[in-house]
Design a protein around this motif. Structure first.
Motif, PDB file in Angstrom:
ATOM      1  N   PRO A  38       0.857  -6.749   5.443  1.00  0.00           N
ATOM      2  CA  PRO A  38       2.280  -6.801   5.801  1.00  0.00           C
ATOM      3  C   PRO A  38       2.734  -5.538   6.530  1.00  0.00           C
ATOM      4  O   PRO A  38       3.486  -5.617   7.499  1.00  0.00           O
ATOM      5  N   LEU A  39       2.256  -4.390   6.081  1.00  0.00           N
ATOM      6  CA  LEU A  39       2.648  -3.133   6.710  1.00  0.00           C
ATOM      7  C   LEU A  39       2.081  -3.021   8.113  1.00  0.00           C
ATOM      8  O   LEU A  39       2.803  -2.714   9.060  1.00  0.00           O
ATOM      9  N   SER A  40       0.787  -3.285   8.272  1.00  0.00           N
ATOM     10  CA  SER A  40       0.180  -3.136   9.600  1.00  0.00           C
ATOM     11  C   SER A  40       0.752  -4.143  10.583  1.00  0.00           C
ATOM     12  O   SER A  40       0.964  -3.819  11.756  1.00  0.00           O
ATOM     13  N   ASP A  41       1.060  -5.359  10.120  1.00  0.00           N
ATOM     14  CA  ASP A  41       1.664  -6.355  11.017  1.00  0.00           C
ATOM     15  C   ASP A  41       3.054  -5.912  11.460  1.00  0.00           C
ATOM     16  O   ASP A  41       3.411  -6.029  12.634  1.00  0.00           O
ATOM     17  N   ALA A  42       3.840  -5.399  10.524  1.00  0.00           N
ATOM     18  CA  ALA A  42       5.197  -4.956  10.867  1.00  0.00           C
ATOM     19  C   ALA A  42       5.166  -3.756  11.807  1.00  0.00           C
ATOM     20  O   ALA A  42       5.909  -3.710  12.795  1.00  0.00           O
ATOM     21  N   VAL A  43       4.296  -2.802  11.532  1.00  0.00           N
ATOM     22  CA  VAL A  43       4.194  -1.620  12.396  1.00  0.00           C
ATOM     23  C   VAL A  43       3.710  -2.033  13.787  1.00  0.00           C
ATOM     24  O   VAL A  43       4.199  -1.527  14.801  1.00  0.00           O
ATOM     25  N   ALA A  44       2.788  -2.983  13.847  1.00  0.00           N
ATOM     26  CA  ALA A  44       2.293  -3.461  15.141  1.00  0.00           C
ATOM     27  C   ALA A  44       3.414  -4.110  15.947  1.00  0.00           C
ATOM     28  O   ALA A  44       3.468  -3.966  17.172  1.00  0.00           O
ATOM     29  N   LEU A  46       8.794   4.659  10.793  1.00  0.00           N
ATOM     30  CA  LEU A  46       8.653   5.714   9.781  1.00  0.00           C
ATOM     31  C   LEU A  46       9.183   5.243   8.437  1.00  0.00           C
ATOM     32  O   LEU A  46       8.564   5.498   7.392  1.00  0.00           O
ATOM     33  N   LEU A  47      10.301   4.543   8.433  1.00  0.00           N
ATOM     34  CA  LEU A  47      10.857   4.036   7.171  1.00  0.00           C
ATOM     35  C   LEU A  47       9.888   3.078   6.490  1.00  0.00           C
ATOM     36  O   LEU A  47       9.704   3.135   5.268  1.00  0.00           O
ATOM     37  N   LEU A  48       9.250   2.208   7.259  1.00  0.00           N
ATOM     38  CA  LEU A  48       8.273   1.287   6.671  1.00  0.00           C
ATOM     39  C   LEU A  48       7.105   2.044   6.056  1.00  0.00           C
ATOM     40  O   LEU A  48       6.640   1.735   4.957  1.00  0.00           O
ATOM     41  N   ARG A  49       6.628   3.043   6.760  1.00  0.00           N
ATOM     42  CA  ARG A  49       5.504   3.840   6.259  1.00  0.00           C
ATOM     43  C   ARG A  49       5.897   4.603   4.988  1.00  0.00           C
ATOM     44  O   ARG A  49       5.124   4.687   4.043  1.00  0.00           O
ATOM     45  N   LEU A  50       7.106   5.154   4.986  1.00  0.00           N
ATOM     46  CA  LEU A  50       7.568   5.874   3.799  1.00  0.00           C
ATOM     47  C   LEU A  50       7.769   4.924   2.617  1.00  0.00           C
ATOM     48  O   LEU A  50       7.485   5.271   1.469  1.00  0.00           O
ATOM     49  N   PHE A  51       8.271   3.733   2.892  1.00  0.00           N
ATOM     50  CA  PHE A  51       8.426   2.739   1.828  1.00  0.00           C
ATOM     51  C   PHE A  51       7.078   2.418   1.195  1.00  0.00           C
ATOM     52  O   PHE A  51       6.951   2.358  -0.033  1.00  0.00           O
ATOM     53  N   ALA A  52       6.073   2.185   2.039  1.00  0.00           N
ATOM     54  CA  ALA A  52       4.737   1.883   1.514  1.00  0.00           C
ATOM     55  C   ALA A  52       4.206   3.046   0.682  1.00  0.00           C
ATOM     56  O   ALA A  52       3.587   2.843  -0.365  1.00  0.00           O
ATOM     57  N   TYR A  53       4.472   4.264   1.130  1.00  0.00           N
ATOM     58  CA  TYR A  53       4.011   5.436   0.374  1.00  0.00           C
ATOM     59  C   TYR A  53       4.730   5.536  -0.974  1.00  0.00           C
ATOM     60  O   TYR A  53       4.107   5.742  -2.006  1.00  0.00           O
ATOM     61  N   GLU A  54       6.040   5.382  -0.945  1.00  0.00           N
ATOM     62  CA  GLU A  54       6.802   5.514  -2.184  1.00  0.00           C
ATOM     63  C   GLU A  54       6.510   4.393  -3.172  1.00  0.00           C
ATOM     64  O   GLU A  54       6.510   4.607  -4.378  1.00  0.00           O
ATOM     65  N   SER A  55       6.262   3.192  -2.660  1.00  0.00           N
ATOM     66  CA  SER A  55       6.074   2.069  -3.570  1.00  0.00           C
ATOM     67  C   SER A  55       4.651   1.942  -4.083  1.00  0.00           C
ATOM     68  O   SER A  55       4.445   1.466  -5.194  1.00  0.00           O
ATOM     69  N   SER A  56       3.668   2.372  -3.312  1.00  0.00           N
ATOM     70  CA  SER A  56       2.287   2.172  -3.769  1.00  0.00           C
ATOM     71  C   SER A  56       1.358   3.356  -3.532  1.00  0.00           C
ATOM     72  O   SER A  56       0.182   3.270  -3.854  1.00  0.00           O
ATOM     73  N   GLY A  57       1.854   4.437  -2.953  1.00  0.00           N
ATOM     74  CA  GLY A  57       1.018   5.624  -2.776  1.00  0.00           C
ATOM     75  C   GLY A  57       0.125   5.604  -1.555  1.00  0.00           C
ATOM     76  O   GLY A  57      -0.676   6.510  -1.353  1.00  0.00           O
ATOM     77  N   ILE A  58       0.246   4.588  -0.711  1.00  0.00           N
ATOM     78  CA  ILE A  58      -0.552   4.528   0.520  1.00  0.00           C
ATOM     79  C   ILE A  58      -0.072   5.641   1.439  1.00  0.00           C
ATOM     80  O   ILE A  58       1.117   5.790   1.675  1.00  0.00           O
ATOM     81  N   ARG A  59      -0.986   6.415   1.975  1.00  0.00           N
ATOM     82  CA  ARG A  59      -0.625   7.555   2.817  1.00  0.00           C
ATOM     83  C   ARG A  59      -0.292   7.083   4.237  1.00  0.00           C
ATOM     84  O   ARG A  59      -0.746   7.640   5.230  1.00  0.00           O
ATOM     85  N   ALA A  60       0.522   6.075   4.321  1.00  0.00           N
ATOM     86  CA  ALA A  60       0.863   5.442   5.593  1.00  0.00           C
ATOM     87  C   ALA A  60       1.547   6.368   6.594  1.00  0.00           C
ATOM     88  O   ALA A  60       1.330   6.217   7.795  1.00  0.00           O
ATOM     89  N   PRO A  61       2.379   7.337   6.174  1.00  0.00           N
ATOM     90  CA  PRO A  61       3.003   8.193   7.193  1.00  0.00           C
ATOM     91  C   PRO A  61       1.995   8.987   8.021  1.00  0.00           C
ATOM     92  O   PRO A  61       2.312   9.427   9.119  1.00  0.00           O
ATOM     93  N   HIS A  62       0.778   9.143   7.515  1.00  0.00           N
ATOM     94  CA  HIS A  62      -0.233   9.937   8.224  1.00  0.00           C
ATOM     95  C   HIS A  62      -1.293   9.064   8.886  1.00  0.00           C
ATOM     96  O   HIS A  62      -2.273   9.585   9.384  1.00  0.00           O
ATOM     97  N   MET A  63      -1.107   7.760   8.867  1.00  0.00           N
ATOM     98  CA  MET A  63      -2.147   6.857   9.352  1.00  0.00           C
ATOM     99  C   MET A  63      -1.773   6.237  10.689  1.00  0.00           C
ATOM    100  O   MET A  63      -0.599   5.987  10.966  1.00  0.00           O
ATOM    101  N   THR A  64      -2.793   5.984  11.501  1.00  0.00           N
ATOM    102  CA  THR A  64      -2.589   5.257  12.742  1.00  0.00           C
ATOM    103  C   THR A  64      -2.550   3.763  12.434  1.00  0.00           C
ATOM    104  O   THR A  64      -2.884   3.338  11.321  1.00  0.00           O
ATOM    105  N   LEU A  65      -2.197   2.971  13.424  1.00  0.00           N
ATOM    106  CA  LEU A  65      -2.173   1.529  13.226  1.00  0.00           C
ATOM    107  C   LEU A  65      -3.573   1.012  12.905  1.00  0.00           C
ATOM    108  O   LEU A  65      -3.742   0.152  12.032  1.00  0.00           O
ATOM    109  N   ALA A  66      -4.587   1.543  13.575  1.00  0.00           N
ATOM    110  CA  ALA A  66      -5.966   1.116  13.299  1.00  0.00           C
ATOM    111  C   ALA A  66      -6.346   1.429  11.853  1.00  0.00           C
ATOM    112  O   ALA A  66      -6.996   0.615  11.180  1.00  0.00           O
ATOM    113  N   GLU A  67      -5.949   2.582  11.360  1.00  0.00           N
ATOM    114  CA  GLU A  67      -6.249   2.930   9.965  1.00  0.00           C
ATOM    115  C   GLU A  67      -5.487   2.028   8.997  1.00  0.00           C
ATOM    116  O   GLU A  67      -6.021   1.655   7.946  1.00  0.00           O
TER     117      GLU A  67
END
Length: 157
Positions: free
Chosen positions: A121-127, A92-113
């Motif tokens: 970098p985000l999808s690899d780390a979450v995986a 969750l922290l990684l997803r929130l970081f991506a959202y705060e730093s670049s606006g990617i709606r990562a907290p609402h996305m699946t790994l496939a999305e």
């Protein structure tokens, strides 16, 4: 009138009873179809937030998330978080970081999305955090997961 042997002949029911039974069945079927249609939640589209105009202090943001990652490690060390909960919080922290730093709606996305969006970098780390989050048996190292999270935060553009 009883017959010669003491039995009564069969009673003939009115066809209205059969019609009433059919009407009741139709009303019940309509109830089970109409009520869910009338009571379901309307889909609410979340508005897209354009954060491109917002200035982002990336070094300060990295520092903030370094502290949050360290807090997860400390909570796990103290026994306040299980391995699974720590992995979930780091994800969750990684997803929130991506959202705060670049606006990617990562907290609402699946790994496939995330993979479709080419946020490598985000999808690899979450995986890498997924096994610790979702495997049936809790295993994995929170220290390793925290290191994966830190690398992602510091490698983010």
């Amino acid at each position: 009138m009883p017959g010669g042997n003491g039995f009564f002949p069969p009673v003939a029911y009115s066809p209205l009873w059969a019609a009433l039974a059919v009407v009741i069945l139709l009303v019940l079927a309509a109830f089970y179809i109409v009520v869910p249609l009338l009571t379901r939640q309307a889909r609410v589209e979340e508005p897209e937030v354009d954060v491109s105009w917002m200035p982002v202090d990336v070094p300060a943001l990295r520092g903030k998330y370094e502290v949050l990652i360290s807090e997860v490690e400390a909570s796990h060390r103290l026994g306040e978080l299980s391995v699974r909960a720590a992995h979930q919080r780091l994800s969750l922290l990684l997803r929130l970081f991506a959202y705060e730093s670049s606006g990617i709606r990562a907290p609402h996305m699946t790994l496939a999305e995330l993979r479709e969006g080419r946020d490598t970098p985000l999808s690899d780390a979450v995986a890498k955090l997924y096994p610790g989050e979702f495997e049936a048996i809790e295993r994995g190292s929170v220290l390793d997961a925290a290191e994966v999270a830190r690398r992602m935060v510091y490698s983010w553009n």
